[in-house]
Design a protein around this motif. Structure first.
Motif, PDB file in Angstrom:
ATOM      1  N   ILE A 198      57.486  52.442 -12.901  1.00  0.00           N
ATOM      2  CA  ILE A 198      57.640  52.426 -11.367  1.00  0.00           C
ATOM      3  C   ILE A 198      56.360  52.814 -10.670  1.00  0.00           C
ATOM      4  O   ILE A 198      55.503  53.605 -11.542  1.00  0.00           O
ATOM      5  N   GLY A 199      56.370  52.533  -9.280  1.00  0.00           N
ATOM      6  CA  GLY A 199      55.516  53.295  -8.591  1.00  0.00           C
ATOM      7  C   GLY A 199      55.439  54.617  -8.135  1.00  0.00           C
ATOM      8  O   GLY A 199      56.434  55.202  -8.265  1.00  0.00           O
ATOM      9  N   GLY A 200      54.474  55.292  -7.743  1.00  0.00           N
ATOM     10  CA  GLY A 200      54.490  56.744  -7.313  1.00  0.00           C
ATOM     11  C   GLY A 200      55.424  56.998  -6.046  1.00  0.00           C
ATOM     12  O   GLY A 200      56.030  57.705  -6.171  1.00  0.00           O
ATOM     13  N   LEU A 201      55.078  55.884  -5.128  1.00  0.00           N
ATOM     14  CA  LEU A 201      56.144  56.038  -4.046  1.00  0.00           C
ATOM     15  C   LEU A 201      57.606  56.011  -4.398  1.00  0.00           C
ATOM     16  O   LEU A 201      58.442  56.775  -4.057  1.00  0.00           O
ATOM     17  N   SER A 202      57.690  55.086  -5.228  1.00  0.00           N
ATOM     18  CA  SER A 202      59.185  54.530  -5.689  1.00  0.00           C
ATOM     19  C   SER A 202      59.555  55.943  -6.380  1.00  0.00           C
ATOM     20  O   SER A 202      60.830  56.056  -6.288  1.00  0.00           O
ATOM     21  N   LEU A 222      66.786  57.252 -16.845  1.00  0.00           N
ATOM     22  CA  LEU A 222      66.044  56.314 -17.202  1.00  0.00           C
ATOM     23  C   LEU A 222      64.534  56.563 -17.623  1.00  0.00           C
ATOM     24  O   LEU A 222      63.593  55.608 -18.148  1.00  0.00           O
ATOM     25  N   ARG A 223      63.924  57.741 -17.116  1.00  0.00           N
ATOM     26  CA  ARG A 223      62.838  58.259 -17.554  1.00  0.00           C
ATOM     27  C   ARG A 223      61.452  57.149 -17.269  1.00  0.00           C
ATOM     28  O   ARG A 223      60.805  56.884 -18.336  1.00  0.00           O
ATOM     29  N   PRO A 224      61.449  56.695 -16.389  1.00  0.00           N
ATOM     30  CA  PRO A 224      60.404  55.625 -15.944  1.00  0.00           C
ATOM     31  C   PRO A 224      58.973  56.389 -16.067  1.00  0.00           C
ATOM     32  O   PRO A 224      58.718  57.510 -15.781  1.00  0.00           O
ATOM     33  N   PHE A 225      58.023  55.359 -16.508  1.00  0.00           N
ATOM     34  CA  PHE A 225      56.637  55.836 -16.481  1.00  0.00           C
ATOM     35  C   PHE A 225      56.159  55.581 -15.114  1.00  0.00           C
ATOM     36  O   PHE A 225      56.613  54.646 -14.430  1.00  0.00           O
ATOM     37  N   VAL A 226      55.048  56.410 -14.587  1.00  0.00           N
ATOM     38  CA  VAL A 226      54.661  56.180 -13.377  1.00  0.00           C
ATOM     39  C   VAL A 226      53.524  55.885 -12.967  1.00  0.00           C
ATOM     40  O   VAL A 226      52.566  56.311 -13.671  1.00  0.00           O
ATOM     41  N   LEU A 227      53.171  54.880 -12.331  1.00  0.00           N
ATOM     42  CA  LEU A 227      51.724  54.217 -12.320  1.00  0.00           C
ATOM     43  C   LEU A 227      51.552  54.480 -10.710  1.00  0.00           C
ATOM     44  O   LEU A 227      52.204  54.548  -9.872  1.00  0.00           O
ATOM     45  N   THR A 268      48.697  46.075  -3.427  1.00  0.00           N
ATOM     46  CA  THR A 268      49.802  46.844  -3.838  1.00  0.00           C
ATOM     47  C   THR A 268      49.823  46.721  -5.265  1.00  0.00           C
ATOM     48  O   THR A 268      49.340  45.872  -5.984  1.00  0.00           O
ATOM     49  N   LEU A 269      50.800  47.681  -6.005  1.00  0.00           N
ATOM     50  CA  LEU A 269      51.001  47.557  -7.573  1.00  0.00           C
ATOM     51  C   LEU A 269      51.311  46.310  -8.102  1.00  0.00           C
ATOM     52  O   LEU A 269      50.858  45.584  -8.760  1.00  0.00           O
ATOM     53  N   SER A 270      52.295  45.745  -7.292  1.00  0.00           N
ATOM     54  CA  SER A 270      53.055  44.463  -7.668  1.00  0.00           C
ATOM     55  C   SER A 270      51.861  43.289  -7.567  1.00  0.00           C
ATOM     56  O   SER A 270      52.022  42.394  -8.723  1.00  0.00           O
ATOM     57  N   ASN A 271      51.330  43.263  -6.680  1.00  0.00           N
ATOM     58  CA  ASN A 271      50.230  42.316  -6.537  1.00  0.00           C
ATOM     59  C   ASN A 271      49.180  42.471  -7.489  1.00  0.00           C
ATOM     60  O   ASN A 271      48.720  41.506  -8.080  1.00  0.00           O
ATOM     61  N   ARG A 328      58.049  45.294 -22.011  1.00  0.00           N
ATOM     62  CA  ARG A 328      58.218  46.329 -20.931  1.00  0.00           C
ATOM     63  C   ARG A 328      58.731  45.679 -19.588  1.00  0.00           C
ATOM     64  O   ARG A 328      58.479  44.750 -19.377  1.00  0.00           O
ATOM     65  N   ILE A 329      59.252  46.784 -18.934  1.00  0.00           N
ATOM     66  CA  ILE A 329      59.708  46.266 -17.733  1.00  0.00           C
ATOM     67  C   ILE A 329      58.914  46.719 -16.387  1.00  0.00           C
ATOM     68  O   ILE A 329      58.794  47.939 -16.395  1.00  0.00           O
ATOM     69  N   TYR A 330      58.270  46.236 -15.608  1.00  0.00           N
ATOM     70  CA  TYR A 330      57.639  46.775 -14.398  1.00  0.00           C
ATOM     71  C   TYR A 330      57.893  46.627 -13.283  1.00  0.00           C
ATOM     72  O   TYR A 330      58.152  45.565 -12.736  1.00  0.00           O
ATOM     73  N   VAL A 331      58.729  47.647 -12.589  1.00  0.00           N
ATOM     74  CA  VAL A 331      59.620  47.578 -11.403  1.00  0.00           C
ATOM     75  C   VAL A 331      58.607  48.234 -10.430  1.00  0.00           C
ATOM     76  O   VAL A 331      58.628  49.452  -9.943  1.00  0.00           O
ATOM     77  N   LEU A 332      57.834  47.335  -9.735  1.00  0.00           N
ATOM     78  CA  LEU A 332      56.636  47.678  -8.832  1.00  0.00           C
ATOM     79  C   LEU A 332      56.797  47.273  -7.474  1.00  0.00           C
ATOM     80  O   LEU A 332      57.160  46.156  -7.169  1.00  0.00           O
TER      81      LEU A 332
END
Ligand SMILES: [Zn+2]
Ligand SMILES: [Zn+2]
Length: 457
Positions: A275-279, A306-311, A338-341, A325-329
């Motif tokens: 997930i992203g930092g703001l999330s 869930l221990r998500p990694f933070v991007l 933005t991260l998802s873009n 892997r699942i990227y919820v960005l």
């Protein structure tokens, strides 16, 4: 009673609505448009002329409802500002993030107007916010009062079931009532519980129409949609790819994490989630407040369980899409930079990878364009980059944080107000709602308030 729609078009953008009643003036919400820049991204404050007002009442902390608040507070320094306590906590984080985004845009867009407000100004603004409890009437001076407070104007927050802290706003003016739904969900989500709105007589209803242009399929249920998502994730992993889920940092990130938590207990393999930092910051607020107020899965701690990694803006540059892997960005609309873009550009032309859409996206936003693209069609996700052919797997799921149009219609019909003002919808959706309510409620006046025009209620 007077009403002015301060959005610049009939759309979901910089949401803000002015009301004048019993000699009091105030504004509901102060949003920023995600697609426009500078003054164009702000509510149409020119429509207010030189009016000064007493209060700004915020329904929830999504950018399109709170994003322009520091600007409005600067122009109306006398106005008091009210919101629920979680909205104030989340709004603080989101506005500071918005300063960072605008500071970056200052160079990208070459505009010295940006940032429209600074970190210091945001701190000064948030210091002046007053948090209000749900189901408690307050005066525009911020005093808690009983519902039968003589002739003054009072407001009261009701849980809107949309995201943490979201509220509908009931305004009582002498013997009349106005109810603004804000963004609402009348059904349970995975974390958020359904809205609990007032049952008393409402004279004027200001109602959102986000999903006015789409019916709910007869076979849809949240549980079956979760199962469909689970199968889609399994298939994506079998193809040897990753899954990108573009989400809003507030609300949809936490809902998707909670869905993945539930699915993990069933069958989905225990895969790494990003997930992203703001999330992450917002998820912290969800976790801290998990036992406070109404929500589902109150024992779930998103970050611990869930221990998500933070991007972040730097680490996304090196993040290579990896199988399984699942990227919820964020952002949910995949706005450029933005991260998802950034991440989508790495996978869009590769058939083993998948993009799953789970909520609202403006049809003209990069997410809207990609969602509707045909296989092999060329899409431009970022105007400063070359177009790419769409070869990845794209699927759409319905986990909206907004009420179905059927539930909105049922709510309006139950209240049968004198007037219904339809806001926060794309033109087609608003028009569908207007036509339907006009035939179902012949004794009510159904109004699509023209932007910038004063209406006598
Ligand atoms: Zn919202
Ligand atoms: Zn909204």
């Amino acid at each position: 009673m007077k009403f002015i729609n301060l959005t610049r078009r009939t759309e979901i953008g910089a949401n803000s609505y002015y009301l004048e009643a019993a000699g009091r003036r105030f504004v509901l919400d102060s949003g920023m448009h995600p697609k426009f820049e500078g003054e164009e991204a702000l509510p149409n404050l020119k429509a207010l002329g030189d009016r000064r007002f007493q209060a700004i009442i915020i329904s929830h902390s999504h950018h399109d409802h709170i994003g322009a608040l520091p600007v409005l507070m600067r122009r109306q320094p006398q106005a008091r500002v009210f919101m629920t306590e979680p909205t104030s906590e989340l709004g603080n984080a989101l506005l500071h993030n918005s300063v960072n985004v605008m500071t970056r845009q200052r160079e990208e867009l070459g505009t010295t107007l940006y940032p429209l407000f600074t970190h210091r100004e945001t701190d000064r603004a948030t210091d002046r916010w007053q948090s209000c409890a749900l189901r408690q009437p307050y005066t525009l001076a911020g005093e808690r009062v009983s519902a039968t407070n003589g002739d003054s104007v009072t407001f009261e927050f009701f849980d809107a079931g949309h995201v943490l802290g979201s509220a509908g706003i009931l305004i009582r003016v002498e013997d009349r009532t106005v109810f603004y739904t804000g963004d609402v969900n009348f059904d349970n989500q995975t974390i958020a519980q359904a809205a609990v709105f007032p049952a008393e007589k409402i004279d004027f209803l200001i109602m959102e129409c986000t999903r006015g242009d789409t019916p709910v399929p007869a076979t849809w249920s949240r549980a079956s949609e979760e199962q469909r998502l689970m199968r889609a994730i399994e298939n994506a992993f079998t193809r040897g790819g990753c899954v990108l889920i573009p989400v809003f940092a507030l609300g949809k990130t936490q809902e998707v994490l909670a869905i993945l938590y539930k699915l993990r207990r069933e069958k989905v393999p225990d895969c790494p989630i990003y997930i992203g930092g703001l999330s992450a910051k917002i998820s912290e607020v969800y976790d801290r407040r998990a036992q406070m107020g109404r929500r589902q899965l109150p024992g779930l701690q998103l970050l611990d369980d869930l221990r998500p990694f933070v991007l972040n803006a730097d680490t996304i540059q090196e993040a290579q899409p990896r199988a399984g892997r699942i990227y919820v960005l964020s952002s949910g609309m995949m706005m450029a930079k933005t991260l998802s873009n950034i991440f989508a550009q790495r996978i869009v032309d590769q058939p083993q990878h998948s993009v799953f859409f789970v909520g609202y996206a403006d049809p003209e936003s990069p997410a809207g364009v990609l969602r509707n693209a045909l296989p092999n069609e060329q899409v431009t996700l970022d105007p400063t980059e070359a177009p790419q052919p769409v070869r990845c797997h794209i699927e759409q799921f319905q986990f909206s944080a907004h009420s179905s149009r059927e539930a909105l219609i049922a709510f309006a019909e139950r209240l049968a107000p004198k007037k219904v003002l339809l806001v926060h919808g794309d033109p087609f959706g608003v028009e569908w709602m207007r036509a339907r309510l006009s035939s179902d409620l012949p004794n009510s006046e159904i109004i699509v308030p023209a932007p910038g025009m004063e209406i006598e209620l």
